[in-house]
Every structure is written in C-alpha cells, then in structure tokens.
Scaffold this motif. Structure first.
Motif, PDB file in Angstrom:
ATOM      1  N   ASP A 147      16.544 -12.143  56.673  1.00 35.68           N
ATOM      2  CA  ASP A 147      16.148 -11.169  55.764  1.00 35.68           C
ATOM      3  C   ASP A 147      15.768  -9.662  56.126  1.00 35.68           C
ATOM      4  OD1 ASP A 147      17.651 -12.564  53.043  1.00 35.68           O
ATOM      5  OD2 ASP A 147      15.611 -13.631  52.573  1.00 35.68           O
ATOM      6  N   ALA A 148      14.659 -10.276  57.588  1.00 32.43           N
ATOM      7  CA  ALA A 148      14.679  -8.903  58.421  1.00 32.43           C
ATOM      8  C   ALA A 148      15.241  -8.620  59.340  1.00 32.43           C
ATOM      9  CB  ALA A 148      12.964 -10.307  58.905  1.00 32.43           C
ATOM     10  N   GLU A 149      15.633  -9.325  59.598  1.00 33.99           N
ATOM     11  CA  GLU A 149      17.249  -8.917  60.473  1.00 33.99           C
ATOM     12  C   GLU A 149      16.702  -8.693  61.938  1.00 33.99           C
ATOM     13  OE1 GLU A 149      19.693  -5.773  58.448  1.00 33.99           O
ATOM     14  OE2 GLU A 149      20.341  -6.866  56.880  1.00 33.99           O
ATOM     15  N   ILE A 150      15.712  -8.897  62.184  1.00 35.02           N
ATOM     16  CA  ILE A 150      14.928  -9.240  63.259  1.00 35.02           C
ATOM     17  C   ILE A 150      16.052 -10.504  64.364  1.00 35.02           C
ATOM     18  CG2 ILE A 150      13.138  -8.205  62.798  1.00 35.02           C
ATOM     19  CD1 ILE A 150      11.889 -10.465  62.781  1.00 35.02           C
ATOM     20  N   ALA A 151      16.693 -11.310  63.832  1.00 34.87           N
ATOM     21  CA  ALA A 151      16.853 -12.512  65.093  1.00 34.87           C
ATOM     22  C   ALA A 151      18.400 -12.494  64.974  1.00 34.87           C
ATOM     23  CB  ALA A 151      16.605 -13.747  64.723  1.00 34.87           C
ATOM     24  N   SER A 152      19.261 -12.419  66.176  1.00 37.45           N
ATOM     25  CA  SER A 152      20.076 -12.340  66.515  1.00 37.45           C
ATOM     26  C   SER A 152      21.219 -14.047  66.155  1.00 37.45           C
ATOM     27  CB  SER A 152      20.587 -12.061  68.004  1.00 37.45           C
ATOM     28  OG  SER A 152      20.502 -13.156  68.729  1.00 37.45           O
ATOM     29  N   GLU A 153      20.446 -14.715  66.352  1.00 43.28           N
ATOM     30  CA  GLU A 153      20.986 -16.453  66.148  1.00 43.28           C
ATOM     31  C   GLU A 153      19.467 -16.824  65.250  1.00 43.28           C
ATOM     32  OE1 GLU A 153      23.044 -18.118  69.137  1.00 43.28           O
ATOM     33  OE2 GLU A 153      23.362 -15.859  69.798  1.00 43.28           O
ATOM     34  N   ILE A 154      19.711 -17.924  64.317  1.00 41.46           N
ATOM     35  CA  ILE A 154      18.508 -18.661  63.646  1.00 41.46           C
ATOM     36  C   ILE A 154      19.414 -20.786  63.725  1.00 41.46           C
ATOM     37  CG2 ILE A 154      16.868 -19.152  62.397  1.00 41.46           C
ATOM     38  CD1 ILE A 154      17.308 -16.344  60.932  1.00 41.46           C
ATOM     39  N   TYR A 155      18.954 -21.478  64.406  1.00 45.55           N
ATOM     40  CA  TYR A 155      19.361 -22.613  64.035  1.00 45.55           C
ATOM     41  C   TYR A 155      18.223 -23.337  63.516  1.00 45.55           C
ATOM     42  CZ  TYR A 155      22.695 -20.758  67.908  1.00 45.55           C
ATOM     43  OH  TYR A 155      23.773 -20.313  67.983  1.00 45.55           O
ATOM     44  N   SER A 156      18.515 -24.343  63.274  1.00 41.82           N
ATOM     45  CA  SER A 156      17.639 -25.672  62.278  1.00 41.82           C
ATOM     46  C   SER A 156      17.966 -26.566  63.928  1.00 41.82           C
ATOM     47  CB  SER A 156      18.596 -26.238  61.430  1.00 41.82           C
ATOM     48  OG  SER A 156      18.081 -25.746  60.237  1.00 41.82           O
ATOM     49  N   THR A 157      16.588 -26.843  64.052  1.00 43.48           N
ATOM     50  CA  THR A 157      16.556 -28.098  65.256  1.00 43.48           C
ATOM     51  C   THR A 157      15.619 -29.346  64.270  1.00 43.48           C
ATOM     52  OG1 THR A 157      13.994 -27.332  66.098  1.00 43.48           O
ATOM     53  CG2 THR A 157      16.425 -26.459  66.769  1.00 43.48           C
ATOM     54  N   ALA A 158      15.908 -30.519  65.543  1.00 44.39           N
ATOM     55  CA  ALA A 158      15.377 -32.041  65.302  1.00 44.39           C
ATOM     56  C   ALA A 158      13.916 -31.789  66.609  1.00 44.39           C
ATOM     57  CB  ALA A 158      16.266 -33.202  65.325  1.00 44.39           C
ATOM     58  N   GLY A 159      13.016 -32.528  66.365  1.00 42.56           N
ATOM     59  CA  GLY A 159      12.121 -32.482  67.111  1.00 42.56           C
ATOM     60  C   GLY A 159      10.444 -31.922  66.735  1.00 42.56           C
ATOM     61  N   ASN A 160       9.927 -31.448  67.939  1.00 42.14           N
ATOM     62  CA  ASN A 160       8.527 -30.973  67.354  1.00 42.14           C
ATOM     63  C   ASN A 160       8.720 -29.669  66.458  1.00 42.14           C
ATOM     64  OD1 ASN A 160       7.738 -32.903  68.965  1.00 42.14           O
ATOM     65  ND2 ASN A 160       7.429 -32.197  70.855  1.00 42.14           N
ATOM     66  N   TYR A 161      10.084 -29.404  66.584  1.00 43.70           N
ATOM     67  CA  TYR A 161       9.692 -27.396  65.786  1.00 43.70           C
ATOM     68  C   TYR A 161      11.253 -27.826  64.970  1.00 43.70           C
ATOM     69  CZ  TYR A 161       5.773 -25.728  69.334  1.00 43.70           C
ATOM     70  OH  TYR A 161       5.291 -25.789  69.512  1.00 43.70           O
ATOM     71  N   ASP A 162      11.006 -26.995  63.739  1.00 42.32           N
ATOM     72  CA  ASP A 162      11.921 -26.344  62.604  1.00 42.32           C
ATOM     73  C   ASP A 162      13.085 -25.701  62.985  1.00 42.32           C
ATOM     74  OD1 ASP A 162      10.223 -28.620  61.685  1.00 42.32           O
ATOM     75  OD2 ASP A 162       8.890 -27.510  61.105  1.00 42.32           O
ATOM     76  N   LEU A 163      12.945 -24.955  63.885  1.00 44.60           N
ATOM     77  CA  LEU A 163      13.887 -23.550  63.607  1.00 44.60           C
ATOM     78  C   LEU A 163      13.671 -23.332  65.055  1.00 44.60           C
ATOM     79  CD1 LEU A 163      13.183 -21.177  60.924  1.00 44.60           C
ATOM     80  CD2 LEU A 163      15.082 -22.927  61.144  1.00 44.60           C
ATOM     81  N   LEU A 164      14.979 -23.126  65.835  1.00 40.80           N
ATOM     82  CA  LEU A 164      15.084 -22.175  67.507  1.00 40.80           C
ATOM     83  C   LEU A 164      15.478 -20.719  66.345  1.00 40.80           C
ATOM     84  CD1 LEU A 164      14.966 -21.397  70.611  1.00 40.80           C
ATOM     85  CD2 LEU A 164      16.691 -22.988  70.118  1.00 40.80           C
ATOM     86  N   ALA A 165      15.293 -19.519  67.155  1.00 46.34           N
ATOM     87  CA  ALA A 165      15.900 -18.394  66.862  1.00 46.34           C
ATOM     88  C   ALA A 165      15.523 -17.325  68.556  1.00 46.34           C
ATOM     89  CB  ALA A 165      14.743 -17.469  66.398  1.00 46.34           C
ATOM     90  N   LYS A 166      16.694 -16.796  68.268  1.00 43.36           N
ATOM     91  CA  LYS A 166      16.924 -16.031  69.177  1.00 43.36           C
ATOM     92  C   LYS A 166      16.685 -14.145  68.853  1.00 43.36           C
ATOM     93  CE  LYS A 166      20.509 -14.305  73.333  1.00 43.36           C
ATOM     94  NZ  LYS A 166      21.777 -15.016  73.059  1.00 43.36           N
ATOM     95  N   PHE A 167      16.188 -13.716  70.068  1.00 46.24           N
ATOM     96  CA  PHE A 167      15.744 -12.473  69.628  1.00 46.24           C
ATOM     97  C   PHE A 167      16.330 -11.755  70.573  1.00 46.24           C
ATOM     98  CE2 PHE A 167      12.880 -14.754  67.000  1.00 46.24           C
ATOM     99  CZ  PHE A 167      12.749 -13.951  66.099  1.00 46.24           C
ATOM    100  N   TYR A 168      16.136 -10.292  70.375  1.00 43.95           N
ATOM    101  CA  TYR A 168      16.440  -9.016  71.708  1.00 43.95           C
ATOM    102  C   TYR A 168      15.531  -8.097  71.127  1.00 43.95           C
ATOM    103  CZ  TYR A 168      20.869 -11.375  73.005  1.00 43.95           C
ATOM    104  OH  TYR A 168      21.672 -12.285  73.648  1.00 43.95           O
ATOM    105  N   VAL A 169      14.710  -7.980  72.694  1.00 45.41           N
ATOM    106  CA  VAL A 169      13.906  -6.138  72.370  1.00 45.41           C
ATOM    107  C   VAL A 169      14.134  -5.434  73.346  1.00 45.41           C
ATOM    108  CG1 VAL A 169      12.071  -7.798  71.788  1.00 45.41           C
ATOM    109  CG2 VAL A 169      12.154  -7.630  74.086  1.00 45.41           C
ATOM    110  N   GLU A 170      14.222  -4.188  73.847  1.00 47.48           N
ATOM    111  CA  GLU A 170      14.227  -3.066  73.970  1.00 47.48           C
ATOM    112  C   GLU A 170      12.734  -3.420  75.482  1.00 47.48           C
ATOM    113  OE1 GLU A 170      16.525  -0.690  74.756  1.00 47.48           O
ATOM    114  OE2 GLU A 170      16.617  -0.911  72.609  1.00 47.48           O
ATOM    115  N   ASP A 171      13.628  -3.364  76.783  1.00 50.60           N
ATOM    116  CA  ASP A 171      13.239  -2.917  77.806  1.00 50.60           C
ATOM    117  C   ASP A 171      11.923  -3.237  78.444  1.00 50.60           C
ATOM    118  OD1 ASP A 171      14.882  -4.619  78.922  1.00 50.60           O
ATOM    119  OD2 ASP A 171      16.445  -3.052  80.103  1.00 50.60           O
TER     120      ASP A 171
END
Length: 78
Positions: A24-48
């Motif tokens: 909803d915040a539209e800040i992540a380019s991709e969001i995945y559920s993961t197994a293990g120590n963390y629940d989610l993995l998100a990919k972000f882009y920022v300006e240099d």
C-alpha cells in the motif's frame, strides 16, 4: 538508482498485514514471503544520493507489525 534488500521479521501473525502495508505504501518494488529467521524479503530502490539507513528507519521500520529488519546493500547486478 541503487537497489537494496530488507529482510523483515514480523510480530507473530502479522506477516500478511506487514506485506500489505508495504504494498500500500508503494515503496518496495518486490515483496516475498520467506522461510527461516525472517518472514518477508523486500527489494527497494533509492536515488544515488539518498541515504539507505534513513530510508529504512523512516519508511520501513515505522510500519506496524515489524519486529526487526536486516538490510542487505547490493553493489552490482549480473
């Protein structure tokens, strides 16, 4: 633009709510559920010139249901 990933540990039972809030915040380019120590993995882009630490603190970690994060900074895509 520079890419980085954030592994997100959620409060118990809140992974889907956190994923929805990220989408909803539209800040992540991709969001995945993961197994293990963390629940989610998100990919972000920022300006240099944008600071990744400030971005994560001010836009990601403030979302309700996030318990912990682990940021992975990337250098090159192959």
């Amino acid at each position: 633009m520079k890419a980085f990933f954030v592994q997100i540990k959620c409060d118990l039972g809140k992974a889907y709510e956190v994923a929805g809030a990220l989408a909803d915040a539209e800040i992540a380019s991709e969001i995945y559920s993961t197994a293990g120590n963390y629940d989610l993995l998100a990919k972000f882009y920022v300006e240099d010139e944008e600071d990744i630490g400030h971005f994560v603190n001010e836009k990601v970690q403030i979302l309700p249901g996030i318990k912990d994060t682990f940021t992975v900074v990337t250098f090159r895509a192959f």
